[in-house]
Design a protein around this motif. Structure first.
Motif, short mmCIF file in Angstrom:
data_model
loop_
_atom_site.label_atom_id
_atom_site.label_comp_id
_atom_site.label_asym_id
_atom_site.label_seq_id
_atom_site.Cartn_x
_atom_site.Cartn_y
_atom_site.Cartn_z
N GLY A 1 23.92 11.21 48.67
CA GLY A 1 22.74 11.45 49.49
C GLY A 1 21.54 10.85 48.80
O GLY A 1 21.45 10.88 47.56
N PRO A 2 20.57 10.30 49.54
CA PRO A 2 19.44 9.62 48.92
C PRO A 2 18.53 10.53 48.11
O PRO A 2 17.82 10.06 47.22
CB PRO A 2 18.68 9.01 50.11
N ASP A 3 18.54 11.84 48.39
CA ASP A 3 17.63 12.73 47.68
C ASP A 3 18.34 13.92 47.04
O ASP A 3 17.73 14.97 46.82
CB ASP A 3 16.53 13.24 48.62
N ASP A 4 19.62 13.75 46.71
CA ASP A 4 20.37 14.87 46.16
C ASP A 4 19.76 15.39 44.87
O ASP A 4 19.71 16.60 44.63
CB ASP A 4 21.83 14.50 45.94
N GLY A 5 19.35 14.48 43.99
CA GLY A 5 18.74 14.92 42.73
C GLY A 5 17.50 15.75 42.97
O GLY A 5 17.33 16.83 42.38
N GLU A 6 16.64 15.31 43.85
CA GLU A 6 15.43 16.07 44.15
C GLU A 6 15.75 17.40 44.81
O GLU A 6 15.05 18.40 44.59
CB GLU A 6 14.49 15.23 45.03
N LEU A 7 16.78 17.46 45.62
CA LEU A 7 17.16 18.73 46.25
C LEU A 7 17.59 19.76 45.20
O LEU A 7 17.30 20.95 45.34
CB LEU A 7 18.27 18.51 47.27
N VAL A 8 18.28 19.30 44.15
CA VAL A 8 18.60 20.21 43.05
C VAL A 8 17.32 20.79 42.46
O VAL A 8 17.19 22.00 42.26
CB VAL A 8 19.40 19.46 41.95
N PHE A 9 16.36 19.91 42.17
CA PHE A 9 15.11 20.38 41.56
C PHE A 9 14.31 21.27 42.52
O PHE A 9 13.65 22.21 42.09
CB PHE A 9 14.27 19.18 41.12
N ALA A 10 14.40 20.99 43.80
CA ALA A 10 13.70 21.83 44.78
C ALA A 10 14.22 23.25 44.75
O ALA A 10 13.44 24.22 44.81
CB ALA A 10 13.86 21.23 46.18
N VAL A 11 15.55 23.42 44.65
CA VAL A 11 16.11 24.77 44.57
C VAL A 11 15.61 25.48 43.31
O VAL A 11 15.24 26.66 43.35
CB VAL A 11 17.64 24.73 44.57
N LEU A 12 15.58 24.77 42.20
CA LEU A 12 15.15 25.40 40.95
C LEU A 12 13.68 25.80 41.01
O LEU A 12 13.30 26.85 40.46
CB LEU A 12 15.41 24.46 39.78
N ARG A 13 12.86 25.01 41.68
CA ARG A 13 11.46 25.42 41.84
C ARG A 13 11.36 26.66 42.72
O ARG A 13 10.62 27.59 42.42
CB ARG A 13 10.64 24.26 42.43
N LEU A 14 12.12 26.68 43.80
CA LEU A 14 12.11 27.85 44.69
C LEU A 14 12.67 29.09 43.99
O LEU A 14 12.26 30.21 44.30
CB LEU A 14 12.95 27.55 45.94
N SER A 15 13.59 28.89 43.06
CA SER A 15 14.26 30.04 42.44
C SER A 15 13.32 30.89 41.60
O SER A 15 13.66 32.04 41.27
CB SER A 15 15.43 29.55 41.57
N HIS A 16 12.16 30.36 41.24
CA HIS A 16 11.20 31.16 40.47
C HIS A 16 10.69 32.35 41.27
O HIS A 16 10.34 33.38 40.69
CB HIS A 16 10.02 30.27 40.03
N SER A 17 10.66 32.21 42.58
CA SER A 17 10.20 33.32 43.42
C SER A 17 11.29 33.86 44.34
O SER A 17 11.04 34.74 45.15
CB SER A 17 9.00 32.86 44.28
N GLU A 18 12.49 33.30 44.22
CA GLU A 18 13.62 33.73 45.05
C GLU A 18 14.80 34.11 44.16
O GLU A 18 15.62 33.26 43.80
CB GLU A 18 14.03 32.61 46.02
N PRO A 19 14.92 35.39 43.79
CA PRO A 19 16.00 35.80 42.89
C PRO A 19 17.40 35.45 43.40
O PRO A 19 18.30 35.18 42.59
CB PRO A 19 15.81 37.32 42.79
N ALA A 20 17.60 35.46 44.71
CA ALA A 20 18.93 35.14 45.24
C ALA A 20 19.31 33.69 44.94
O ALA A 20 20.48 33.39 44.66
CB ALA A 20 18.99 35.41 46.74
N LEU A 21 18.34 32.77 44.99
CA LEU A 21 18.62 31.38 44.64
C LEU A 21 18.88 31.25 43.15
O LEU A 21 19.74 30.46 42.72
CB LEU A 21 17.46 30.48 45.07
N ARG A 22 18.12 31.98 42.36
CA ARG A 22 18.34 31.97 40.91
C ARG A 22 19.76 32.44 40.58
O ARG A 22 20.44 31.86 39.72
CB ARG A 22 17.32 32.88 40.24
N ALA A 23 20.20 33.46 41.27
CA ALA A 23 21.54 33.99 41.03
C ALA A 23 22.62 32.94 41.35
O ALA A 23 23.60 32.81 40.63
CB ALA A 23 21.77 35.24 41.86
#
Length: 217
Positions: free
Chosen positions: A109-131
């Motif tokens: 996918g053209p933006d797969d790397g950035e999508l990984v980083f997007a989840v990690l940024r969101l995970s700071h305020s979303e405990p379920a994503l962090r988990a």
């Protein structure tokens, strides 16, 4: 609020493993884009299913919660690292090997790397994503241990191998999270920056991996 799946129904003809993996990855990409654009709370499982042209029933058959949809994309980060580790040649320090060999997370996918980083940024305020991120990391650890065990002539349950695998896993997590924090949403970080941070983290974690000494008796 975490949205959970209703009970699964039976009767569908099973997909091939490859097709299933590709479909799960496409759902994962769509989910992350929606979470990034609208927030996790404002995105439903039905929204994610609609974005990829599936029924909500199909989505819930593959994922337990809407947050767990991010798992296939996050797994690209650990897959890229284990693939590079498996190519580590004899006689070369691992941090140097990574500088030359490591490739950023990519599922074609053209933006797969950035999508990984997007989840990690969101995970700071979303405990379920962090988990979910921590679960992905935990699943990668036995794979790292198996690669190290084969290289070092030990078993994967050897305590030294397990500790070294955990250290490498932590290096990957820290480097990836640092890159996510250092880049703005939607901005793809330079590959050289990612590799340099990962190499530095591995160098800090990897003392003793190349020459671990005799196994305990």
């Amino acid at each position: 609020m975490t949205e959970t799946a209703p009970p699964a129904r039976r009767g569908r003809r099973p997909m091939s493993e490859r097709r299933r993996a590709l479909q799960r990855l496409e759902i994962s990409r769509a989910a992350i884009r929606l979470f990034r654009a609208h927030g996790v709370a404002a995105t439903s499982g039905e929204d994610i299913a609609h974005a990829v042209g599936l029924s909500a029933r199909t989505l819930w058959r593959w994922f337990r919660t809407k947050e767990s949809c991010v798992e296939p994309v996050l797994s690209l980060a650990t897959d890229a690292f284990t693939a590079s580790l498996s190519r580590w040649p004899e006689g070369r320090p691992l941090d140097e090997h990574l500088l030359a060999d490591y490739r950023a997370p990519d599922g074609s996918g053209p933006d797969d790397g950035e999508l990984v980083f997007a989840v990690l940024r969101l995970s700071h305020s979303e405990p379920a994503l962090r988990a979910i991120w921590l679960v992905v990391q935990e699943r990668a650890e036995p794979v790292l241990a198996a690669i190290l065990a084969e290289r070092l002539g030990r078993t994967s349950d050897d305590v030294g191998v397990r500790v070294q695998a955990a250290a490498l896993n932590a290096a990957l997590r820290i480097a990836t999270e640092d890159i996510a924090a250092a880049t703005a949403d939607g901005q793809e970080p330079p590959v050289d920056d990612l590799v340099a941070r990962l190499s530095a983290a591995v160098r800090a974690a990897g003392h003793g991996i190349a020459d671990p000494g005799p196994a305990p008796r």
